[in-house]
Design a protein around this motif. Structure first.
Motif, mmCIF file in Angstrom:
data_model
loop_
_atom_site.group_PDB
_atom_site.id
_atom_site.type_symbol
_atom_site.label_atom_id
_atom_site.label_comp_id
_atom_site.label_asym_id
_atom_site.label_seq_id
_atom_site.Cartn_x
_atom_site.Cartn_y
_atom_site.Cartn_z
ATOM 1 N N SER A 35 0.861 -1.174 0.000
ATOM 2 C CA SER A 35 0.000 0.000 0.000
ATOM 3 C C SER A 35 0.901 1.229 0.000
ATOM 4 C CB SER A 35 -0.931 -0.001 1.215
ATOM 5 O OG SER A 35 -1.955 0.962 1.080
ATOM 6 N N VAL A 36 0.306 2.393 0.228
ATOM 7 C CA VAL A 36 1.083 3.617 0.389
ATOM 8 C C VAL A 36 0.570 4.360 1.610
ATOM 9 C CG1 VAL A 36 1.598 3.891 -2.065
ATOM 10 C CG2 VAL A 36 -0.442 4.981 -1.109
ATOM 11 N N CYS A 37 1.413 5.220 2.146
ATOM 12 C CA CYS A 37 0.995 6.093 3.237
ATOM 13 C C CYS A 37 0.195 7.248 2.647
ATOM 14 C CB CYS A 37 2.214 6.621 3.989
ATOM 15 S SG CYS A 37 1.794 7.817 5.278
ATOM 16 N N ILE A 38 -0.953 7.523 3.226
ATOM 17 C CA ILE A 38 -1.806 8.601 2.710
ATOM 18 C C ILE A 38 -1.861 9.781 3.670
ATOM 19 C CG2 ILE A 38 -3.216 7.063 1.322
ATOM 20 C CD1 ILE A 38 -5.359 7.210 3.512
ATOM 21 N N LEU A 39 -0.849 9.908 4.545
ATOM 22 C CA LEU A 39 -0.867 10.978 5.531
ATOM 23 C C LEU A 39 -0.161 12.234 5.055
ATOM 24 C CD1 LEU A 39 -0.466 8.963 8.838
ATOM 25 C CD2 LEU A 39 -2.516 9.550 7.543
ATOM 26 N N CYS A 44 4.538 7.551 0.463
ATOM 27 C CA CYS A 44 5.626 6.571 0.542
ATOM 28 C C CYS A 44 5.059 5.154 0.564
ATOM 29 C CB CYS A 44 6.462 6.810 1.794
ATOM 30 S SG CYS A 44 7.304 8.404 1.820
ATOM 31 N N GLY A 45 5.768 4.242 -0.092
ATOM 32 C CA GLY A 45 5.334 2.863 -0.129
ATOM 33 C C GLY A 45 5.458 2.195 1.226
ATOM 34 N N VAL A 46 4.426 1.421 1.597
ATOM 35 C CA VAL A 46 4.430 0.720 2.880
ATOM 36 C C VAL A 46 3.970 -0.725 2.682
ATOM 37 C CG1 VAL A 46 4.038 2.789 4.282
ATOM 38 C CG2 VAL A 46 2.070 1.495 3.433
ATOM 39 N N LYS A 47 4.351 -1.572 3.639
ATOM 40 C CA LYS A 47 3.830 -2.929 3.773
ATOM 41 C C LYS A 47 3.051 -2.979 5.082
ATOM 42 C CE LYS A 47 5.836 -5.240 0.261
ATOM 43 N NZ LYS A 47 5.102 -6.055 -0.736
ATOM 44 N N LEU A 48 1.876 -3.592 5.026
ATOM 45 C CA LEU A 48 0.988 -3.624 6.187
ATOM 46 C C LEU A 48 0.713 -5.055 6.609
ATOM 47 C CD1 LEU A 48 -1.592 -0.935 4.979
ATOM 48 C CD2 LEU A 48 0.399 -0.589 6.462
ATOM 49 N N ASP A 49 0.746 -5.271 7.929
ATOM 50 C CA ASP A 49 0.357 -6.552 8.509
ATOM 51 C C ASP A 49 -1.010 -6.398 9.157
ATOM 52 O OD1 ASP A 49 2.806 -7.451 7.722
ATOM 53 O OD2 ASP A 49 3.630 -7.701 9.741
ATOM 54 N N ILE A 50 -1.860 -7.412 8.967
ATOM 55 C CA ILE A 50 -3.241 -7.362 9.456
ATOM 56 C C ILE A 50 -3.494 -8.531 10.388
ATOM 57 C CG2 ILE A 50 -5.653 -7.159 8.762
ATOM 58 C CD1 ILE A 50 -3.783 -5.045 7.502
ATOM 59 N N GLU A 51 -4.099 -8.241 11.541
ATOM 60 C CA GLU A 51 -4.542 -9.290 12.470
ATOM 61 C C GLU A 51 -5.970 -8.987 12.887
ATOM 62 O OE1 GLU A 51 -1.937 -9.710 15.791
ATOM 63 O OE2 GLU A 51 -0.153 -10.157 14.571
ATOM 64 N N ASP A 52 -6.849 -9.949 12.681
ATOM 65 C CA ASP A 52 -8.257 -9.798 13.045
ATOM 66 C C ASP A 52 -8.848 -8.503 12.480
ATOM 67 O OD1 ASP A 52 -8.167 -12.202 14.458
ATOM 68 O OD2 ASP A 52 -7.490 -11.200 16.284
ATOM 69 N N ASN A 53 -8.538 -8.253 11.224
ATOM 70 C CA ASN A 53 -9.065 -7.100 10.504
ATOM 71 C C ASN A 53 -8.567 -5.763 11.070
ATOM 72 O OD1 ASN A 53 -10.655 -6.308 8.234
ATOM 73 N ND2 ASN A 53 -12.207 -5.515 9.639
ATOM 74 N N ILE A 54 -7.436 -5.774 11.743
ATOM 75 C CA ILE A 54 -6.843 -4.562 12.294
ATOM 76 C C ILE A 54 -5.435 -4.417 11.715
ATOM 77 C CG2 ILE A 54 -6.076 -3.357 14.378
ATOM 78 C CD1 ILE A 54 -9.059 -3.580 14.262
ATOM 79 N N ILE A 55 -5.075 -3.220 11.273
ATOM 80 C CA ILE A 55 -3.694 -2.958 10.841
ATOM 81 C C ILE A 55 -2.825 -2.902 12.089
ATOM 82 C CG2 ILE A 55 -2.141 -1.356 9.663
ATOM 83 C CD1 ILE A 55 -4.588 -0.360 8.078
ATOM 84 N N GLN A 136 -5.175 13.970 0.403
ATOM 85 C CA GLN A 136 -3.942 13.202 0.525
ATOM 86 C C GLN A 136 -3.837 12.138 -0.568
ATOM 87 O OE1 GLN A 136 -1.832 14.609 2.359
ATOM 88 N NE2 GLN A 136 -3.297 15.993 3.261
ATOM 89 N N GLY A 137 -3.885 10.869 -0.236
ATOM 90 C CA GLY A 137 -3.720 9.840 -1.250
ATOM 91 C C GLY A 137 -5.016 9.164 -1.627
ATOM 92 N N ASN A 138 -6.160 9.800 -1.382
ATOM 93 C CA ASN A 138 -7.472 9.243 -1.735
ATOM 94 C C ASN A 138 -8.079 10.083 -2.850
ATOM 95 O OD1 ASN A 138 -7.431 7.252 0.349
ATOM 96 N ND2 ASN A 138 -7.906 8.863 1.819
ATOM 97 N N HIS A 139 -7.728 9.762 -4.075
ATOM 98 C CA HIS A 139 -8.093 10.617 -5.190
ATOM 99 C C HIS A 139 -9.231 10.084 -6.043
ATOM 100 C CE1 HIS A 139 -3.778 12.448 -5.036
ATOM 101 N NE2 HIS A 139 -4.602 13.027 -4.192
#
Length: 811
Positions: A35-39, A44-55, A136-139
């Motif tokens: 994904s990317v950071c939208i802040l 910037c490119g990011v990798k996200l880990d998810i547990e029980d539908n939570i980042i 931000q990054g939501n276009h």
């Protein structure tokens, strides 16, 4: 690299069903999702880990082709932007007693559509307006909001770019006849000399991989940095030259630097002869500039200004990097003009290591026509990044409060929070009270949402298919699939607008033929027929500017309805269209990146290849390169490829300014109302728990002598008063701050539930209660947030934890 033949498609489902399916199939547990950071705008490119539908974990993505493993500390607030206590999960309608009641989507859409139709037919299409979109990054919401406005004939569009950056396309349009699809950026990565003007990239991360870039420059003995800032910032501490300028006097500094270069004949004669018209007239003005007087006005030593001017002119390449310090100052359009003047006369425009034109992914569009002028001012709309003519949000209150019968009566606020983030909150409250309809489309129950008639929930940026189109120095695209599931009753913005368009009767139902063509559109042989068919359906025989825009609006909705169900997600219909347009109009850039495909002549086959590459690379993909040898020529659209440096009205305004002196005022201090810190994420992060450390993150910085004069120490409270209002703030004595200059961090006054009591609690300072909507640039209405005159009064002493010395909040 993949095949140019289309992949087989699954059987189609309706667009609404596809949307409802949305993120439902996102696994609740996963690792290393791209994904990317939208802040912020750097995405910037990011990798996200998810547990029980939570980042649960955010990491830098080394596979992202532009940021290559770089992130700043803001990225670690991504979970806070998604998982918090103020999410909107269902459509809401305000009741007569001021409370909100949950309603169905059918009721919300039908009632809002009826009200919008009543307003546009009873008064005028322009009485319906949109504020926000593209945060931000939501276009992706731009593909719904603007088609809705254009289809009904309204040009009432107000965007944050119009509050920050719209002066640059205005100036570039004059100097270069440049289009919407570019941005003139400092190429500090290759520059021998970098002038940072109104920016602190070690904190704001302005530019690509900012901290890494500055470290590289500092280590190189052949490269230099100059920083213009009233405060000794983190970036200024690492500079070779720090010009500690008097606040908001940048126009005089830039006049002095340009004048020194002309008076000492340090300009690039060859470059000017080949690429600049009007230099002689500009030089005649600059030769009359009194550099000593300019130094007096800036309160800088003339020797320091001369040293920077000479070093800039002598450097093999020199870049000017600018941001909100000047964009939100005074005379912001004239500063933009002088920045380009300096770059042009030293031969650094369109040159690597100087200032280069960059662009985002997409086709080369013509500038769309302006539908209207404001009712209460002479400000004209401009376009930046996308072909969307927009106004500064500063104009919204007067356009609502106007006595004209066509005043704004309905406002859709999408992905924005005007009652917190736009200038002069009091004036916005007054204006909103006069609206017939206020609709907020948001994932969060913001302060503006609380004032709305309807609140329509949309997924957060990581719960839906999304994209970002901020320009970089390569042609880059990244479409990110959802990584977590949101409320099943939340709809993507483009689906909301599509439903409104149907309910308002804006679009015709598509024929079976168009659906059949849509099913084959990803075959390059059928793509032209499909595009021709939806164009014909959308056209109503009007060649006026209103008719052209209405056709564009209807076409986008038909594209969404018919092609959207054939693809992974309906959003991809617009990505497909951008891919086709890019291949048709940007073939040179594509060939520079992919020379192996030069033999393919069918542009629709190339467009399909582009689309497939985006699908295959969720981490992002470089789709084209700029032609470095012809960067200037590619973006200067005058027939002779020469910039028009002389602009009579700008020159006249500069001559007037040089004859003026500061007016006497009862407000002795100058407030920077919006300093960037390592904890600034605009209003997109409501939960303040991500701000680490014991520091009071919204404390106002004050010079030690000023603190002694007022009678306060770090942690004490002061009353800060402007002509528009007053607030009580804690102070932090700061030796890096210039005397007479105050800084309030840009954290805003969001109200968030207290972790103990659960009651809404302010998490910052009501910054925009202090600003005046009328303090703005004459050309663009951009607010002067970096120059707010104020008074200070000590009010109390309170016991607080000792505030540690400021640290750089960068990684």
């Amino acid at each position: 690299m993949g095949q140019l033949t289309p992949k087989p498609r699954k059987s189609a489902m309706t667009t609404s069903a596809k949307v409802q399916q949305g993120a439902a199939h996102v696994p609740p547990n996963a690792t290393d999702l791209s994904s990317v950071c939208i802040l912020c705008s750097h995405n910037c490119g990011v990798k996200l880990d998810i547990e029980d539908n939570i980042i649960v974990k955010v990491k830098a993505d080394k596979t992202n082709p532009t940021t290559k493993g770089y992130i700043c500390n803001k990225a670690f607030a991504i979970p806070n932007s998604v998982h918090h206590k103020q999410r909107v999960e269902h459509p809401l309608k305000k009741m007569p007693d001021g409370t909100f009641a949950q309603i169905s989507w059918d009721q919300a859409i039908s009632e809002i559509a009826a009200k919008l139709n009543h307003i546009r037919h009873t008064y005028a299409p322009r009485a319906v307006a949109v504020a926000g979109i593209g945060g931000q990054g939501n276009h992706s919401n731009v593909f719904g909001a603007l088609p809705l406005l254009y289809a009904i004939g309204s040009g009432s569009f107000f965007n944050a770019l119009g509050q920050e950056k719209i002066q640059h396309p205005l100036v570039d349009g004059r100097l270069f006849k440049a289009g919407h699809d570019h941005y003139l950026a400092g190429d500090e990565h290759k520059a021998d000399f970098v002038l940072y003007l109104g920016t602190n990239p070690l904190i704001s991360n302005r530019g690509v991989n900012a901290t890494d870039t500055i470290k590289e420059i500092v280590k190189d003995p052949n490269r230099q940095i100059a920083v213009v800032d009233p405060r000794l910032t983190e970036t200024a501490r690492r500079s070779d030259f720090h010009l500690c300028i008097k606040p908001a006097q940048d126009v005089y500094l830039m006049l002095a630097i340009n004048a020194i270069i002309v008076q000492e004949e340090l300009y690039d004669r060859d470059f000017i002869a080949k690429k600049v018209k009007g230099f002689e007239q500009v030089a005649a003005m600059l030769k009359k500039v009194d550099r000593e007087d300019m130094a007096r006005r800036t309160e800088l030593a003339i020797e320091d200004i001369e040293a920077v001017a000479r070093a800039f002119a002598a450097a093999p390449t020199a870049a000017i990097c600018y941001d909100l310090g000047v964009d939100h100052g005074i005379n912001t359009t004239l500063n933009s003009y002088l920045i380009r003047m300096l770059s042009l006369i030293t031969g650094n425009t369109g040159v690597r290591g100087g200032n280069v034109f960059v662009q985002q992914f997409g086709p080369k569009f013509p500038i769309l026509p302006r539908l209207q002028k404001p009712l209460e001012s002479d400000i004209i709309a401009s376009a930046l990044i996308a072909p969307m003519m927009q106004f500064s949000p500063n104009l919204i209150p007067e356009e609502i409060l106007s006595s004209h019968p066509h005043r704004i009566r309905a406002l859709i606020v999408d992905g924005a929070n005007p009652l917190v983030s736009y200038v002069d909150t009091k004036r916005f409250r007054e204006a909103f009270a006069q609206l017939d309809l206020l609709v907020v489309i948001e994932p969060n129950m913001t302060e503006t949402a609380q004032a709305a008639d309807y609140v329509l929930p949309t997924p957060a940026g990581y719960e839906k298919w999304e994209m970002a189109v901020f320009p970089k120095d390569v042609i880059y695209a990244q479409v990110r699939p959802p990584v977590v599931s949101g409320s099943p009753d939340a709809l993507p913005e483009i689906e909301i607008y599509h439903r409104l368009a149907l309910a308002m009767g804006i679009v015709k139902p598509a024929s079976k033929l168009i659906y059949r063509l849509a099913a084959k559109a990803t075959n390059p042989l059928y793509a032209p027929a499909y595009l021709a068919a939806i164009g014909a359906l959308s056209f109503k025989g009007k060649l006026s500017k209103e008719g052209v825009l209405a056709t564009v609006g209807r076409l986008f909705f038909t594209l969404y309805e018919t092609l959207g169900p054939q693809l992974k997600n309906p959003l991809m219909a617009y990505v497909w269209l951008l891919s086709m347009g890019y291949a048709l109009t940007r073939r040179k850039q594509f060939d520079l990146q992919f020379p192996e495909f030069k033999s393919i002549k069918n542009p629709f086959a190339i467009g399909q290849k582009v689309f497939d590459l985006i699908n295959e690379h969720p981490e992002g993909v470089v789709l084209g390169l700029m032609d470095e040898a012809r960067n200037f020529e590619d973006f200067c659209h005058y027939f002779d490829k020469k910039a028009r440096l002389y602009q009579a009205d700008f020159i006249a305004d500069l001559e007037v300014l040089m004859g003026q002196e500061d007016a006497v005022t009862d407000y002795p201090f100058v407030l920077d109302a919006g300093m960037r810190t390592g904890w600034t994420a605009n209003t997109i992060v409501r939960d303040p728990s991500w701000r680490k450390g014991r520091d009071i993150h919204y404390a106002m910085l004050i010079h030690p002598e000023d603190a002694e004069l007022v009678g306060v120490a770090s942690g004490d409270m002061v009353k800060l008063t402007t002509k528009r209002g007053e607030v009580t703030v804690p102070v932090k004595v700061d030796t890096s701050t210039r005397k007479g200059h105050l800084h309030l961090p840009n954290i805003f006054d969001m109200q968030y539930p207290d972790p103990v009591t659960g009651k809404p609690t302010r998490t910052g300072v009501t910054l925009n209660e202090l600003s005046d909507v009328n303090d703005r640039d004459k050309y663009t209405a951009i607010p002067a947030l970096k120059y707010v005159r104020c008074q200070l009064t000590a009010v109390a002493k309170v016991a607080v934890d000792a505030m540690p010395a400021e640290e750089e909040a960068v990684v």
